[in-house]
Design a protein around this motif. Structure first.
Motif, PDB file in Angstrom:
ATOM      1  N   ARG A  57      47.727  44.493  52.848  1.00 22.57           N
ATOM      2  CA  ARG A  57      48.321  44.422  51.516  1.00 22.57           C
ATOM      3  C   ARG A  57      49.670  45.130  51.541  1.00 22.57           C
ATOM      4  NH1 ARG A  57      43.225  45.267  47.430  1.00 22.57           N
ATOM      5  NH2 ARG A  57      41.740  44.119  48.694  1.00 22.57           N
ATOM      6  N   GLN A  62      47.546  45.299  45.206  1.00 21.99           N
ATOM      7  CA  GLN A  62      47.847  43.892  45.433  1.00 21.99           C
ATOM      8  C   GLN A  62      46.529  43.143  45.549  1.00 21.99           C
ATOM      9  OE1 GLN A  62      49.847  43.030  49.127  1.00 21.99           O
ATOM     10  NE2 GLN A  62      49.539  40.849  48.918  1.00 21.99           N
ATOM     11  N   PRO A  64      43.866  40.789  47.091  1.00 20.40           N
ATOM     12  CA  PRO A  64      43.744  40.322  48.476  1.00 20.40           C
ATOM     13  C   PRO A  64      44.143  38.848  48.599  1.00 20.40           C
ATOM     14  CG  PRO A  64      41.723  41.387  47.745  1.00 20.40           C
ATOM     15  CD  PRO A  64      42.605  41.266  46.553  1.00 20.40           C
ATOM     16  N   HIS A 126      44.938  35.459  43.289  1.00 18.87           N
ATOM     17  CA  HIS A 126      44.731  35.373  44.725  1.00 18.87           C
ATOM     18  C   HIS A 126      45.296  34.054  45.242  1.00 18.87           C
ATOM     19  CE1 HIS A 126      41.957  38.769  44.491  1.00 18.87           C
ATOM     20  NE2 HIS A 126      41.500  38.205  43.390  1.00 18.87           N
TER      21      HIS A 126
END
Length: 146
Positions: A57, A62, A64, A126
């Motif tokens: 990351r 953040q 994944p 994501h």
């Protein structure tokens, strides 16, 4: 008496805005990031494949990245195929990472036993990871390397 005047002013303003947009598009000087018009085909130099190892990351919290293809996954109002592996009830037997508990909290912070509606559409946060060059130059520095 005031409504017709207001409607006339609104119509005039709308006309001027649309004319300005049309003029700006035909005036030239505009360019696209890909260097071609919308109707022009742009050949791909290289198709970048999905990376299977997990990327680190780049910043704190953040979301994944997804290390597999999701092209054929159904995620809509009635079904979320991601949950067949990643829901906490299935993740252990599928050897998949589980969702964090934040995915099971509603807007008021109440813990639920199913994924919250605000977290239902996985790809809003994501994205599949791919080792491709940046589309636009930037000066971002990862906090992971500091």
């Amino acid at each position: 008496m005031k409504k017709p005047v207001l409607a006339g002013i609104l119509a005039l303003a709308t006309s001027l805005i649309l004319a300005g947009i049309g003029f700006a598009q035909t005036a030239g000087g505009l360019s696209t990031l890909r260097g071609a018009g919308v109707e022009d085909p742009v050949p791909l130099e290289q198709v970048f494949q999905q990376e299977t190892q997990r990327f680190t990351r780049e910043y704190r919290q953040q979301p994944p990245l997804i290390p597999h293809s999701i092209d054929q996954y159904q995620v809509d109002l009635k079904a979320n195929q991601c949950l067949t592996c990643h829901d906490w009830t299935n993740a252990g037997e599928r050897n998949a990472p589980t969702l964090s508990m934040t995915h099971y909290l509603d807007r008021d912070g109440t813990e639920m036993d199913h994924v919250a509606g605000t977290r239902w559409f996985c790809s809003q946060c994501h994205v599949p990871q791919v080792n491709a060059p940046a589309l636009v130059d930037n000066t971002f520095e990862s906090t992971a390397t500091r």
